[in-house]
Design a protein around this motif. Sequence first.
Motif, PDB file in Angstrom:
ATOM      1  N   LEU A 275       0.815  -1.218   0.000  1.00 60.33           N
ATOM      2  CA  LEU A 275       0.000   0.000   0.000  1.00 60.33           C
ATOM      3  C   LEU A 275       0.846   1.265   0.000  1.00 60.33           C
ATOM      4  N   SER A 280      -0.119   2.528  -5.365  1.00 58.08           N
ATOM      5  CA  SER A 280      -1.262   2.344  -4.467  1.00 58.08           C
ATOM      6  C   SER A 280      -1.645   3.619  -3.725  1.00 58.08           C
ATOM      7  N   GLN A 283      -5.340   5.491  -4.197  1.00 58.40           N
ATOM      8  CA  GLN A 283      -6.450   4.790  -3.547  1.00 58.40           C
ATOM      9  C   GLN A 283      -6.365   4.931  -2.032  1.00 58.40           C
ATOM     10  N   PHE A 414      -9.888  -0.233  -4.310  1.00 58.62           N
ATOM     11  CA  PHE A 414      -8.648  -0.999  -4.191  1.00 58.62           C
ATOM     12  C   PHE A 414      -8.674  -2.258  -5.052  1.00 58.62           C
ATOM     13  N   THR A 418      -4.692  -5.555  -2.425  1.00 50.22           N
ATOM     14  CA  THR A 418      -4.593  -4.690  -1.241  1.00 50.22           C
ATOM     15  C   THR A 418      -5.968  -4.292  -0.704  1.00 50.22           C
ATOM     16  N   GLY A 422      -6.173  -2.183   2.496  1.00 52.27           N
ATOM     17  CA  GLY A 422      -6.512  -0.794   2.231  1.00 52.27           C
ATOM     18  C   GLY A 422      -7.782  -0.374   2.929  1.00 52.27           C
ATOM     19  N   THR A 483      -8.381  -0.575 -11.312  1.00 48.82           N
ATOM     20  CA  THR A 483      -6.982  -0.163 -11.522  1.00 48.82           C
ATOM     21  C   THR A 483      -6.743   0.239 -12.963  1.00 48.82           C
TER      22      THR A 483
END
Length: 488
Positions: A275, A280, A283, A414, A418, A422, A483
Amino acid sequence: MPAMVMSNAGPGGAKKFEGRITIYVVICGIIAATGGLMFGYDIGISGGVTSMDDFLEEFFPVVYERKHKAKEDNYCKFDNQNLQLFTSSLYLAALVASFIASKICTKHGRRLTMQAASVFFLVGVILNAAAVNIAMLIIGRILLGVGVGFANQAVPLFLSEIAPVHIRGALNILFQLDVTIGIFVANIVNYLVSNIHPWGWRLALGLAGVPAIMLCLGSMVIAETPTSLIEREMLMEGLAMLKKIRGTDNVDAEYEEILHACEMARQVKQPFKNLMKRSSRPQLVIAIVMQVFQQFTGINAIMFYAPVLFQTIGFKNDASLLSAVITGIVNVLSTVVSVILVDKVGRRFLLLEACGQMLITQVAIGGILLVNLKATNDLGHGVAVWVVVLVCLFVSSFAWSWGPLGWLIPSETFPLATRTAGYAFAVSSNMLFTFVIAQAFLSMMCHLRAGIFFFFGAWIVVMGLFVIFLLPETKNVPIDEMTEKVWK
């Protein structure tokens, strides 16, 4: 008629996710969302109980004496750190519990995490309802907090993962809808038991066990999510469950999407460390900031302490509790508006509209109190009614925007690798700042007086700017393509 959901598959072309809204998905969603009832009932009941004389006289006699002094400062009569700790200790426990729940969610599934939530919550309810000293109260609140942390971690993820993409927002908001129903029911209970002496407060706290029992029994009959099953390498069970919740055998495209996401997730051995990587970061920042902003709207300050707030501006005990019931009704009905609109007009529109409405109402409430409420007087009846109306307008705008979307957006942004880690940051951030506001609000009201509402109004301006410049739209984007379609 099955709904065909178009989804970009990258360079290879487009996939179609076929599926319809099945009765089974709706039932699973309704049962899982009862985790929100636990959370909401507790938010509503805490403020009511802490305004009841029998409760204050037994556990907080200093506050009881101060409350009944004729010349006591309106803004400071409830300012007591132990009283605030009774409310806020739950959220500190939930903060820690959310990280433990993240691991359990990944290793043992969303359903088992919800079952554990209900058990912890139920034990906490028993301790609170039977409390004979402050230690029992606080320990009970801590166990309630563990239950809330587990439920708030598992339920929104569960709802986002079982939902067809075109109703993911609406189904996820069932959680927040149940939070508002829990608050509303708690406000009614507070009103009904306030005249049951001397044990009305025990009944109010004990009834929190009802939604916990509902979730415990319900979680034994609902399905695990296909994503969780496939993630734990139960491939055939995951495929069968995907067919069941989509109401069709033609789920190959979506199954392959989940399978690919799970394979990518297995390559990530340390999701919390992952993360921190730059890819990452957007997010993670959005998940945390959405939760921080949700609290700095001032909503929980108003909902926790609605009965106390209305007593402060001059309503008597019964009238203040009844005013809190009115705001509870507004809260529920406005959340239904969000269920209807979120997948039509999008997340950003609802958030921005609410920022304008919340800013106007906070400034107006602050202005009225600044001019009319001094240290020892009561507001006139007409002015007090206007404050209630403005509180209702504030609550309505929050309830169709930052309330539900504060949970929805982090649960859908996420990637699977993760997702639970997350989301644990999102839940823990919510609990940390809920704790801060719950612990500080009555003291802030004492020192800032009417300025407390201008304080929250300034934060709402910052929130609006954040949405305009930094928050992407996630409406109608498949959860395992977020993503590719949003962040890249």
